[in-house]
Design a protein around this motif. Structure first.
Motif, PDB file in Angstrom:
ATOM      1  N   UNK A 294       0.811  -1.219   0.000  1.00  0.00           N
ATOM      2  CA  UNK A 294       0.000   0.000   0.000  1.00  0.00           C
ATOM      3  C   UNK A 294       0.846   1.271   0.000  1.00  0.00           C
ATOM      4  N   UNK A 295       1.939   1.281   0.741  1.00  0.00           N
ATOM      5  CA  UNK A 295       2.728   2.508   0.892  1.00  0.00           C
ATOM      6  C   UNK A 295       3.998   2.510   0.053  1.00  0.00           C
ATOM      7  N   UNK A 296       4.170   1.558  -0.834  1.00  0.00           N
ATOM      8  CA  UNK A 296       5.357   1.520  -1.673  1.00  0.00           C
ATOM      9  C   UNK A 296       6.551   0.927  -0.951  1.00  0.00           C
ATOM     10  N   UNK A 297       7.716   0.962  -1.613  1.00  0.00           N
ATOM     11  CA  UNK A 297       8.933   0.343  -1.076  1.00  0.00           C
ATOM     12  C   UNK A 297       9.508   1.143   0.083  1.00  0.00           C
ATOM     13  N   UNK A 298      10.147   0.435   1.022  1.00  0.00           N
ATOM     14  CA  UNK A 298      10.897   1.036   2.135  1.00  0.00           C
ATOM     15  C   UNK A 298      10.044   1.963   2.997  1.00  0.00           C
ATOM     16  N   UNK A 299       8.809   1.548   3.215  1.00  0.00           N
ATOM     17  CA  UNK A 299       7.884   2.323   4.038  1.00  0.00           C
ATOM     18  C   UNK A 299       7.138   1.374   4.959  1.00  0.00           C
ATOM     19  N   UNK A 300       6.373   1.942   5.887  1.00  0.00           N
ATOM     20  CA  UNK A 300       5.561   1.133   6.777  1.00  0.00           C
ATOM     21  C   UNK A 300       4.151   1.698   6.799  1.00  0.00           C
ATOM     22  N   UNK A 301       3.162   0.816   6.781  1.00  0.00           N
ATOM     23  CA  UNK A 301       1.751   1.215   6.788  1.00  0.00           C
ATOM     24  C   UNK A 301       1.189   0.974   8.186  1.00  0.00           C
ATOM     25  N   UNK A 302       0.653   2.027   8.806  1.00  0.00           N
ATOM     26  CA  UNK A 302       0.089   1.918  10.157  1.00  0.00           C
ATOM     27  C   UNK A 302      -1.343   2.455  10.134  1.00  0.00           C
ATOM     28  N   UNK A 303      -2.308   1.562  10.206  1.00  0.00           N
ATOM     29  CA  UNK A 303      -3.706   1.969  10.096  1.00  0.00           C
ATOM     30  C   UNK A 303      -4.195   2.722  11.326  1.00  0.00           C
ATOM     31  N   UNK A 304      -3.483   2.598  12.441  1.00  0.00           N
ATOM     32  CA  UNK A 304      -3.924   3.237  13.678  1.00  0.00           C
ATOM     33  C   UNK A 304      -3.373   4.664  13.813  1.00  0.00           C
ATOM     34  N   UNK A 305      -2.611   5.147  12.825  1.00  0.00           N
ATOM     35  CA  UNK A 305      -2.073   6.497  12.855  1.00  0.00           C
ATOM     36  C   UNK A 305      -2.782   7.383  11.832  1.00  0.00           C
ATOM     37  N   UNK A 349      13.010  -1.833  14.207  1.00  0.00           N
ATOM     38  CA  UNK A 349      11.618  -1.482  13.915  1.00  0.00           C
ATOM     39  C   UNK A 349      10.739  -2.533  14.583  1.00  0.00           C
ATOM     40  N   UNK A 350       9.958  -2.126  15.569  1.00  0.00           N
ATOM     41  CA  UNK A 350       9.202  -3.075  16.385  1.00  0.00           C
ATOM     42  C   UNK A 350       7.779  -3.287  15.871  1.00  0.00           C
ATOM     43  N   UNK A 351       7.255  -4.489  16.160  1.00  0.00           N
ATOM     44  CA  UNK A 351       5.843  -4.835  15.962  1.00  0.00           C
ATOM     45  C   UNK A 351       5.381  -4.639  14.524  1.00  0.00           C
ATOM     46  N   UNK A 352       6.025  -5.333  13.595  1.00  0.00           N
ATOM     47  CA  UNK A 352       5.657  -5.194  12.185  1.00  0.00           C
ATOM     48  C   UNK A 352       5.428  -6.554  11.526  1.00  0.00           C
ATOM     49  N   UNK A 353       4.686  -6.511  10.432  1.00  0.00           N
ATOM     50  CA  UNK A 353       4.638  -7.654   9.518  1.00  0.00           C
ATOM     51  C   UNK A 353       5.899  -7.602   8.683  1.00  0.00           C
ATOM     52  N   UNK A 354       6.652  -8.688   8.648  1.00  0.00           N
ATOM     53  CA  UNK A 354       7.919  -8.684   7.941  1.00  0.00           C
ATOM     54  C   UNK A 354       7.724  -8.459   6.442  1.00  0.00           C
ATOM     55  N   UNK A 355       8.732  -7.885   5.762  1.00  0.00           N
ATOM     56  CA  UNK A 355       8.617  -7.625   4.319  1.00  0.00           C
ATOM     57  C   UNK A 355       8.430  -8.916   3.521  1.00  0.00           C
ATOM     58  N   UNK A 407       3.959  -3.791   7.432  1.00  0.00           N
ATOM     59  CA  UNK A 407       2.813  -3.215   8.143  1.00  0.00           C
ATOM     60  C   UNK A 407       3.147  -3.103   9.622  1.00  0.00           C
ATOM     61  N   UNK A 408       2.807  -1.975  10.232  1.00  0.00           N
ATOM     62  CA  UNK A 408       3.091  -1.755  11.642  1.00  0.00           C
ATOM     63  C   UNK A 408       1.872  -1.986  12.512  1.00  0.00           C
ATOM     64  N   UNK A 409       2.120  -2.496  13.731  1.00  0.00           N
ATOM     65  CA  UNK A 409       1.054  -2.718  14.712  1.00  0.00           C
ATOM     66  C   UNK A 409       1.398  -1.983  15.996  1.00  0.00           C
ATOM     67  N   UNK A 410       0.399  -1.777  16.846  1.00  0.00           N
ATOM     68  CA  UNK A 410       0.680  -1.223  18.160  1.00  0.00           C
ATOM     69  C   UNK A 410       0.941  -2.357  19.147  1.00  0.00           C
TER      70      UNK A 410
END
Length: 478
Positions: A294-305, A349-355, A407-410
């Motif tokens: 969703x956010x392209x390469x080398x980025x993190x997507x956080x739906x809670x932000x 980078x904590x609490x993420x879905x791995x690439x 993808x990032x999580x809380x």
């Protein structure tokens, strides 16, 4: 009063009719010499599933399928999806050697099973799970099934059905959507295991990736935190040569199924006892960050932000203009090129879905420290993580090139730690920036705390003055 004597053949007729009626209503098996045709059906012993012929809606093509008896419109399996019978005179039977056969009006075979071996006493049975199995009555255990419909799913995933691949015979079980306009026609979407390195599951529309679970980390798929619910629990099935994923029900009074829609949405439905209406429990993709990349390469997507897409630390938007327009598909690029060898370091980078595992290297026996050292040896290595999170983490998973679909999580819904490689100068810059920000944060916290304290004191004084004016009773002083 005189009793009327009935001829003996009437008793035989009544007995035969009763037996025939019982067979028509409750039979869940067929043997050689028996068949199903027209409106005849098999019904599982618990009366949940039914097998028989149905029309796809235009009354021209007929199929052999399995559906829920209480909700006949909900199909869970189709035998001859690509080879319909052109009129309602098809026949489903079993040969003497144990092959399930579907014949058309000309007695030609249009579909047949491929049993693993011949059977001495073959029997086809519709189980309470909705699984049509071929067994040999001399050894009728689940391990001795000669063939089963669970090995050939269509668009529905039932409890106990394994999605995955049997390496011993290359049998690959995956879901394929059906077209909304015609349930018997295959669609373009699939829900399928990927076996590169660590197992993960994809939803694809054609060849385009729609959703990814993230790789299995020893406990769960890193992008699917372990669900907590009252209906089912998931299992990674990996006995011997089998790699797959299944789920089992917690409450047998509640029916559950998972269906892949034509648009590529994986939905879980439940049917509670006494109801005839299926309700949706959950679905993926369900939100923006479920969408692949969703956010392209080398980025993190956080739906809670509020800012859903963020570049990884040490990276900037490749196209700032597009990012300002909320289009992050171009992704992010490094601010500082890697210096290579031991001059680089890592940002946790904590609490993420791995690439996604596009370009990677895996060693399941390495420690975390060994993995870090291995990454630094290769100038193309961009990140690393533990391949297994059990016991504090072990195993080594290394990425090369761009990092896609993070993808990032809380903390309430944790993922997994990922270590991003950055140039030493970039790391120093980030640390210095954080150190400068810390005093500001502390000062702001002291100011806010002071303001709250003064506000409370002012309120107390005001309340006392008001109380005295109104003659309200005061608290006794010690």
């Amino acid at each position: 009063m005189e009793t009327l004597a009935l001829p003996s053949f009437f008793y035989c007729l009544i007995a035969f009719s009763s037996t025939l009626l019982q067979f028509c209503i409750a039979a869940d098996t067929i043997s050689p010499g028996q068949s199903i045709s027209g409106s005849q059906t098999l019904v599982s012993s618990d009366q949940v599933f039914e097998l028989g012929f149905f029309s796809s809606g235009n009354n021209k093509n007929w199929y052999l399928g399995i559906w829920y008896k209480k909700t006949p419109g909900v199909l869970v399996w189709i035998a001859n999806q690509n080879s319909p019978v052109t009129d309602p005179s098809g026949v489903f039977t079993i040969s003497n050697n144990g092959t399930l056969v579907l014949l058309n009006q000309s007695n030609h075979t249009i579909w047949y099973s491929n049993p693993s071996r011949p059977a001495q006493i073959p029997v086809a049975q519709l189980l309470d799970s909705g699984n049509l199995v071929l067994i040999d009555n001399t050894t009728s255990t689940s391990e001795s099934y000669l063939w089963k419909s669970y090995d050939y799913p269509v668009n529905t995933w039932l409890p106990g059905m394994t999605i995955g691949k049997d390496m011993s015979n290359s049998l690959n079980r995956f879901l394929t959507s059906c077209k909304d306009s015609d349930i018997a026609s295959p669609g373009d979407s699939t829900y399928k295991f990927d076996y590169k390195g660590l197992p993960q599951i994809f939803i694809k529309r054609g060849t385009m990736k729609i959703f990814r679970t993230g790789p299995w980390n020893g406990v769960r798929f890193s992008g699917l935190p372990m669900p907590i619910n009252q209906f089912f629990f998931p299992i990674l099935a990996s006995p011997n040569d089998m790699v797959g994923y299944k789920y089992e029900p917690k409450n047998k009074l509640v029916l559950t199924r998972i269906t892949l829609s034509e648009s590529g949405i994986l939905q879980r439905f439940v049917l509670r006892e006494g109801s005839t209406k299926w309700t949706t429990m959950d679905a993926v993709p369900n939100e923006m960050c479920d969408n692949y990349g969703q956010c392209g390469a080398n980025s993190v997507c956080r739906s809670y932000k509020e800012s859903t897409c963020e570049c990884l630390e040490g990276f900037n938007p490749k196209s700032p203009e597009e990012w300002k327009l909320l289009n992050s598909s171009s992704g992010c690029v490094r601010r500082t090129p890697l210096e290579c060898q031991w001059k680089d370091g890592f940002m946790k980078l904590e609490w993420v879905k791995l690439p996604d595992l596009l370009e990677f290297w895996l060693n399941k026996s390495m420690s975390t420290k060994e993995c870090e050292a291995e990454c630094l040896k290769n100038c193309s290595c961009t990140a690393y993580a533990n391949s297994d999170i059990n016991g504090g983490g072990n195993g080594c998973l290394i990425w090369f090139g761009n990092l896609i679909d993070i993808r990032g999580y809380n903390q309430e819904n944790p993922g997994q730690d990922l270590y991003i490689r950055l140039a030493a100068s970039e790391l120093r810059s980030i640390r210095e920036s954080n150190m400068k920000e810390s005093p500001v944060v502390i000062l702001m916290a002291s100011v806010i705390c002071g303001m709250l304290t003064l506000g409370f004191v002012f309120w107390c004084i005001t309340w006392k003055i008001t109380s005295r004016r109104l003659g309200l009773p005061r608290e006794k002083e010690d």
